[in-house]
Design a protein around this motif. Structure first.
Motif: not given
Length: 128
Positions: A13-14, A87-89, A91, A125-128
């Motif tokens: 997660q973020a 951060k999601p970015e 990923t 992979t980073v989820s928001s």
């Protein structure tokens, strides 16, 4: 010949953290700078961080400075990338690589052709 195997990627997660590892086999590890790169879907591969052969010097892309930390253990022929405040970015598939020299100029450390060996990558992979 050098073989590099990355591990430690996953789904987080973020604001979470992951520690990526890259284990090297072969004689060409000590004496060479090491780098981490990443490639997000639909984008070109980009430089993330580099560390000198001794570990005394490091260099980071502006996008990860203050959040990521690169380190190495020459006895274990392993390089690490501690990723914090993700951060999601962030990923992407993360790759480690062996530079052709012990260290270099900062622009040169960002250049993929200056790296002789590459791993197969590990997905973050980073989820928001």
């Amino acid at each position: 010949q050098v073989q590099l195997v990355e591990s430690g990627g996953g789904l987080v997660q973020a604001e979470g953290s992951l520690r990526l590892s890259c284990a090297a086999s072969g004689r060409t590890f000590s004496g060479r700078a090491l780098g981490w790169f990443r490639q997000a879907p639909g984008k070109e591969r980009e430089f993330v961080a580099a560390i000198s052969y001794s570990g005394a010097y490091t260099y980071y892309a502006d996008s990860v400075k203050g959040r990521f930390s690169i380190s190495r253990d020459n006895a274990k022929t392993t390089v690490y990338l501690q990723t914090n405040s993700l951060k999601p970015e962030d990923t992407a598939v993360y790759y480690c690589a062996v530079h052709r020299a012990g260290w270099g100029t900062r622009p040169g450390l960002e250049k993929e052709p200056d790296y002789d060996y590459w791993g197969q990558g590990t997905q973050v992979t980073v989820s928001s």
